[in-house]
Design an enzyme around this catalytic site. Structure first.
Site, PDB file in Angstrom:
ATOM      1  N   HIS A  56       0.952  -0.921  -0.128  1.00 28.33           N
ATOM      2  CA  HIS A  56      -0.325   0.068  -0.275  1.00 28.33           C
ATOM      3  C   HIS A  56       0.856   1.327  -0.612  1.00 28.33           C
ATOM      4  O   HIS A  56       0.321   2.094   0.282  1.00 28.33           O
ATOM      5  CB  HIS A  56      -0.941  -0.429   0.865  1.00 28.33           C
ATOM      6  CG  HIS A  56      -1.856  -1.280   1.139  1.00 28.33           C
ATOM      7  ND1 HIS A  56      -2.572  -1.352   0.444  1.00 28.33           N
ATOM      8  CD2 HIS A  56      -2.118  -1.887   2.455  1.00 28.33           C
ATOM      9  CE1 HIS A  56      -3.455  -2.462   0.784  1.00 28.33           C
ATOM     10  NE2 HIS A  56      -2.728  -2.831   2.185  1.00 28.33           N
ATOM     11  N   HIS A 218      -7.167  -4.435  -0.516  1.00 28.48           N
ATOM     12  CA  HIS A 218      -6.753  -5.569  -1.551  1.00 28.48           C
ATOM     13  C   HIS A 218      -6.764  -6.897  -2.775  1.00 28.48           C
ATOM     14  O   HIS A 218      -6.807  -7.402  -2.712  1.00 28.48           O
ATOM     15  CB  HIS A 218      -7.095  -6.760  -0.403  1.00 28.48           C
ATOM     16  CG  HIS A 218      -6.518  -5.983   0.992  1.00 28.48           C
ATOM     17  ND1 HIS A 218      -7.085  -5.823   1.886  1.00 28.48           N
ATOM     18  CD2 HIS A 218      -4.698  -5.896   1.442  1.00 28.48           C
ATOM     19  CE1 HIS A 218      -6.543  -4.846   2.930  1.00 28.48           C
ATOM     20  NE2 HIS A 218      -5.196  -5.349   2.878  1.00 28.48           N
TER      21      HIS A 218
END
Length: 329
Positions: A56, A218
């Site tokens: 991320h 995700h």
């Protein structure tokens, strides 16, 4: 999926080493861990830590530094760090006034951070926490009970980090964070899926002319697929859901994050931002602060998310405007 890697099993370790190579004046790594710590003299204030799975970037290690996080714990790609790593981060960050943890609402993160908190408290360290669940797209998705924690987490880092820098107590920071969370809402969209290092298949596949609203960071599924729309229509879809969730009234004030998910050029993010501003103007809503760029990504996913922070009080905007010394804010 082509990626610039050596061994996918070593990607997080090598990434963290590369961060130190590039930013050794700001951060340091606790050897052989996923912990990135700020390089400053301890000041006896409340320490702020966050973390989660890697993939991320720049979250979360990019926000370690004076005025934001004391430390970040980086797990494997899309995987929570372990309780022992989190405990080590708590102990390393602690300056004697307690440690405050910012946790995204994913089942593994919550379980492991809470376990680490219990272990730290057994060692006499005062620990408190808040769970960020800003994604209004879906509830009870993959990995999540309730709403997911996404790009709004970065605003929590900034505002809570500022409060700690101002010398607020852990009790005051906990109260601030609990009041802040309901004022942050996010929603995103994807043009492509995401492929984790070492995988041969993306998390999901969209046709060349398709988008999906409400995907997670995700690659979790969203709430609707449809043909690609203009930027203005995409902005209207996301903004309408956010303002309806807030039940806004004219003259309400907001801070806005337009967050790229990893593969979306800044050119497109700025086009989208212009559309958001036009739509806010039409609704007679004020935007007092913008942050535009890649802050909470999903590897190479093409897409973006929109976050609104309702400026309930002037402290929020004061905190957002305060200078910091980090890699990525």
């Amino acid at each position: 999926m082509k990626k610039i890697v050596n061994d996918p099993n070593n990607i997080v370790d090598e990434m963290l080493q590369g961060m130190i190579v590039g930013h050794s004046e700001l951060i340091q790594r606790i050897p052989e861990t996923g912990i990135i710590q700020r390089k400053t003299e301890k000041s006896g204030k409340v320490a702020i830590i966050s973390g989660g799975g890697s993939g991320h970037e720049p979250a979360h290690a990019g926000f370690v530094g004076e005025g934001m996080l004391s430390a970040a714990v980086c797990g494997a790609v899309f995987t929570s760090p372990t309780p022992d790593q989190i405990l080590e981060a708590i102990k390393a960050a602690n300056e004697g006034a307690g440690v405050f943890m910012i946790i995204k609402n994913y089942s593994g993160d919550i379980m492991n951070f809470e376990m680490a908190q219990e272990l730290a408290e057994m060692e006499g360290i005062e620990v408190a926490s808040v769970v960020v669940d800003d994604d209004i797209a879906v509830e009870d998705s993959l990995y999540t009970q309730g709403k997911r924690g996404v790009a709004g987490t970065i605003l929590v880092h900034k505002i809570v980090g500022y409060a700690a820098q101002q010398g607020k107590s852990i009790t005051e920071i906990k109260e601030l964070a609990d009041n802040l969370i309901p004022n942050i809402k996010s929603i995103g969209l994807a043009l492509t899926g995401v492929t984790t290092p070492g995988s041969t298949q993306p998390s999901f596949v969209l046709a060349e002319d398709e988008i999906e609203y409400g995907v997670g960071i995700h690659g979790e599924p969203g709430y609707r697929r449809e043909k690609l729309q203009t930027s203005h229509n995409l902005a209207n879809e996301l903004l309408t859901k956010l303002v309806n969730d807030f039940e806004v009234k004219p003259s309400d004030r907001f801070a806005v994050i337009v967050n790229g998910l990893g593969g979306t050029p800044l050119m497109e993010q700025y086009v989208f931002t212009n559309d958001v501003q036009q739509l806010m103007d039409e609704r007679k809503l004020s935007v007092d602060y913008y942050k535009i760029g890649n802050y909470m990504t999903s590897l190479e996913m093409q897409g973006l998310s929109l976050t609104l922070l309702y400026l309930e009080n002037d402290f929020y905007i004061e905190a957002l405007n305060a200078p910091v010394t980090t890699i990525s804010w």
